[in-house]
Design a protein around this motif. Structure first.
Motif, mmCIF file in Angstrom:
data_model
loop_
_atom_site.group_PDB
_atom_site.id
_atom_site.type_symbol
_atom_site.label_atom_id
_atom_site.label_comp_id
_atom_site.label_asym_id
_atom_site.label_seq_id
_atom_site.Cartn_x
_atom_site.Cartn_y
_atom_site.Cartn_z
ATOM 1 N N ALA A 133 1.991 3.156 -9.173
ATOM 2 C CA ALA A 133 0.764 3.945 -9.058
ATOM 3 C C ALA A 133 -0.470 3.081 -9.324
ATOM 4 O O ALA A 133 -0.506 2.321 -10.290
ATOM 5 N N PRO A 134 -1.491 3.223 -8.481
ATOM 6 C CA PRO A 134 -2.714 2.435 -8.664
ATOM 7 C C PRO A 134 -3.663 3.109 -9.655
ATOM 8 O O PRO A 134 -3.516 4.298 -9.972
ATOM 9 N N GLU A 135 -4.649 2.345 -10.106
ATOM 10 C CA GLU A 135 -5.779 2.939 -10.810
ATOM 11 C C GLU A 135 -6.619 3.623 -9.741
ATOM 12 O O GLU A 135 -6.798 3.083 -8.652
ATOM 13 N N ILE A 136 -7.156 4.782 -10.063
ATOM 14 C CA ILE A 136 -8.015 5.492 -9.117
ATOM 15 C C ILE A 136 -9.452 5.323 -9.572
ATOM 16 O O ILE A 136 -9.789 5.659 -10.709
ATOM 17 N N GLN A 137 -10.292 4.772 -8.707
ATOM 18 C CA GLN A 137 -11.695 4.524 -9.030
ATOM 19 C C GLN A 137 -12.581 5.077 -7.920
ATOM 20 O O GLN A 137 -13.460 4.387 -7.411
ATOM 21 N N ALA B 293 -22.994 13.196 1.744
ATOM 22 C CA ALA B 293 -22.236 12.648 0.615
ATOM 23 C C ALA B 293 -20.739 12.807 0.879
ATOM 24 O O ALA B 293 -20.276 13.874 1.258
ATOM 25 N N ILE B 294 -20.007 11.715 0.698
ATOM 26 C CA ILE B 294 -18.559 11.733 0.874
ATOM 27 C C ILE B 294 -17.907 11.001 -0.297
ATOM 28 O O ILE B 294 -18.554 10.234 -0.995
ATOM 29 N N VAL B 295 -16.626 11.263 -0.493
ATOM 30 C CA VAL B 295 -15.876 10.565 -1.536
ATOM 31 C C VAL B 295 -15.178 9.365 -0.912
ATOM 32 O O VAL B 295 -14.465 9.497 0.083
ATOM 33 N N ASN B 296 -15.417 8.200 -1.498
ATOM 34 C CA ASN B 296 -14.747 6.977 -1.083
ATOM 35 C C ASN B 296 -13.559 6.784 -2.017
ATOM 36 O O ASN B 296 -13.740 6.533 -3.206
ATOM 37 N N ARG B 297 -12.363 6.921 -1.492
ATOM 38 C CA ARG B 297 -11.169 6.717 -2.318
ATOM 39 C C ARG B 297 -10.978 5.213 -2.528
ATOM 40 O O ARG B 297 -10.881 4.463 -1.562
ATOM 41 N N VAL B 298 -10.931 4.811 -3.794
ATOM 42 C CA VAL B 298 -10.758 3.405 -4.160
ATOM 43 C C VAL B 298 -9.522 3.303 -5.033
ATOM 44 O O VAL B 298 -9.393 4.013 -6.033
ATOM 45 N N ARG B 299 -8.595 2.411 -4.658
ATOM 46 C CA ARG B 299 -7.344 2.215 -5.393
ATOM 47 C C ARG B 299 -7.254 0.752 -5.823
ATOM 48 O O ARG B 299 -7.576 -0.146 -5.045
ATOM 49 N N VAL B 300 -6.787 0.532 -7.054
ATOM 50 C CA VAL B 300 -6.716 -0.809 -7.610
ATOM 51 C C VAL B 300 -5.336 -1.055 -8.206
ATOM 52 O O VAL B 300 -4.857 -0.249 -9.008
ATOM 53 N N TRP B 301 -4.712 -2.146 -7.797
ATOM 54 C CA TRP B 301 -3.433 -2.597 -8.364
ATOM 55 C C TRP B 301 -3.688 -3.914 -9.063
ATOM 56 O O TRP B 301 -4.281 -4.820 -8.473
ATOM 57 N N ARG B 302 -3.226 -4.043 -10.297
ATOM 58 C CA ARG B 302 -3.431 -5.277 -11.075
ATOM 59 C C ARG B 302 -2.091 -5.938 -11.332
ATOM 60 O O ARG B 302 -1.127 -5.284 -11.713
ATOM 61 N N ASP C 250 -1.245 -9.395 -13.494
ATOM 62 C CA ASP C 250 -1.777 -10.502 -14.291
ATOM 63 C C ASP C 250 -3.280 -10.608 -14.029
ATOM 64 O O ASP C 250 -4.001 -9.666 -14.267
ATOM 65 N N ARG C 251 -3.734 -11.734 -13.500
ATOM 66 C CA ARG C 251 -5.173 -11.917 -13.245
ATOM 67 C C ARG C 251 -5.550 -11.623 -11.801
ATOM 68 O O ARG C 251 -6.687 -11.840 -11.405
ATOM 69 N N ASP C 252 -4.624 -11.124 -11.002
ATOM 70 C CA ASP C 252 -4.892 -10.855 -9.592
ATOM 71 C C ASP C 252 -5.020 -9.359 -9.341
ATOM 72 O O ASP C 252 -4.360 -8.554 -9.993
ATOM 73 N N ILE C 253 -5.839 -9.016 -8.361
ATOM 74 C CA ILE C 253 -6.129 -7.619 -8.057
ATOM 75 C C ILE C 253 -6.014 -7.395 -6.552
ATOM 76 O O ILE C 253 -6.452 -8.233 -5.757
ATOM 77 N N ALA C 254 -5.452 -6.258 -6.189
ATOM 78 C CA ALA C 254 -5.533 -5.759 -4.818
ATOM 79 C C ALA C 254 -6.368 -4.480 -4.916
ATOM 80 O O ALA C 254 -6.082 -3.597 -5.719
ATOM 81 N N MET C 255 -7.421 -4.408 -4.116
ATOM 82 C CA MET C 255 -8.340 -3.271 -4.141
ATOM 83 C C MET C 255 -8.438 -2.699 -2.734
ATOM 84 O O MET C 255 -8.797 -3.406 -1.800
ATOM 85 N N THR D 259 -15.370 4.478 9.732
ATOM 86 C CA THR D 259 -14.186 4.227 10.552
ATOM 87 C C THR D 259 -13.364 3.036 10.078
ATOM 88 O O THR D 259 -12.344 2.714 10.681
ATOM 89 N N ARG D 260 -13.812 2.361 8.989
ATOM 90 C CA ARG D 260 -13.109 1.158 8.505
ATOM 91 C C ARG D 260 -12.726 1.285 7.039
ATOM 92 O O ARG D 260 -13.496 1.762 6.218
ATOM 93 N N SER D 261 -11.515 0.797 6.729
ATOM 94 C CA SER D 261 -11.051 0.650 5.351
ATOM 95 C C SER D 261 -10.924 -0.839 5.059
ATOM 96 O O SER D 261 -10.699 -1.636 5.965
ATOM 97 N N ALA D 262 -11.057 -1.197 3.762
ATOM 98 C CA ALA D 262 -10.961 -2.610 3.377
ATOM 99 C C ALA D 262 -9.929 -2.784 2.281
ATOM 100 O O ALA D 262 -9.875 -2.005 1.326
ATOM 101 N N LEU D 263 -9.102 -3.799 2.432
ATOM 102 C CA LEU D 263 -8.147 -4.220 1.407
ATOM 103 C C LEU D 263 -8.589 -5.598 0.960
ATOM 104 O O LEU D 263 -8.698 -6.515 1.775
#
Length: 170
Positions: A100-104, A115-124, A126-131, A140-144
């Motif tokens: 499960a990711p952190e939800i931000q 106004a819209i909600v931007n769903r942001v998910r974070v996986w940690r 060690d010192r590396d992050i996937a957002m 129309t675009r999502s970013a990883l």
């Protein structure tokens, strides 16, 4: 930033440390980048490289674009753009691999969409992050993004600095 700690996280995502499906591992040397696949611009301290027209895939999905950001000749940030319709698929794939990711989530203002909600998910790891963020630049675009925890904090501070009453512009 040490190349040692960055490659492991991306290795888990792509199946290889460098060059899998057109995605370089964090900590990779700029001198090792295939200039036939990327166009680069910048200074000797900061260089940004964009994928050329060749179709790329990541996580088994087609991508809209890839940006690699190098600092002092080492890759410190990677951003992969997807069609927003793939957001749930990408989130599911990363959750299956890392839990499960952190939800931000955050509020965005988007022109006519209001106004819209931007769903942001974070996986940690060690010192590396996937957002993963649902909306990047347009609806129309999502970013990883793959980045170190220090770069993540820097990115989040910059995003917080442009909020007005808790809302950011898309």
């Amino acid at each position: 930033m040490s190349p040692r700690h960055c490659g492991a996280f991306l290795f888990l995502l792509t199946g290889t440390v460098s060059g899998a499906q057109g995605i370089e591992a964090l900590g990779s040397q700029l001198s090792e980048l295939d200039r036939g696949l990327f166009t680069c611009a910048g200074t000797s301290v900061n260089t940004q490289c964009q994928a050329r027209g060749k179709p790329l895939e990541h996580l088994g999905l087609p991508v809209l674009g890839v940006t690699l950001e190098y600092r002092s000749e080492l890759l410190n940030r990677t951003m992969v753009l997807f069609d927003e319709a793939r957001f749930a698929q990408i989130e599911g794939s990363l959750t299956a691999r890392f839990g499960a990711p952190e939800i931000q989530d955050e509020q965005l203002r988007s022109g006519m969409a209001g106004a819209i909600v931007n769903r942001v998910r974070v996986w940690r790891r060690d010192r590396d992050i996937a957002m993963l963020e649902q909306f990047y630049g347009k609806i129309t675009r999502s970013a990883l993004r793959y980045l170190t925890s220090d770069d993540f904090r820097e990115l989040m501070r910059a995003r917080d600095a442009v909020r007005v009453r808790g809302t950011r512009d898309l």
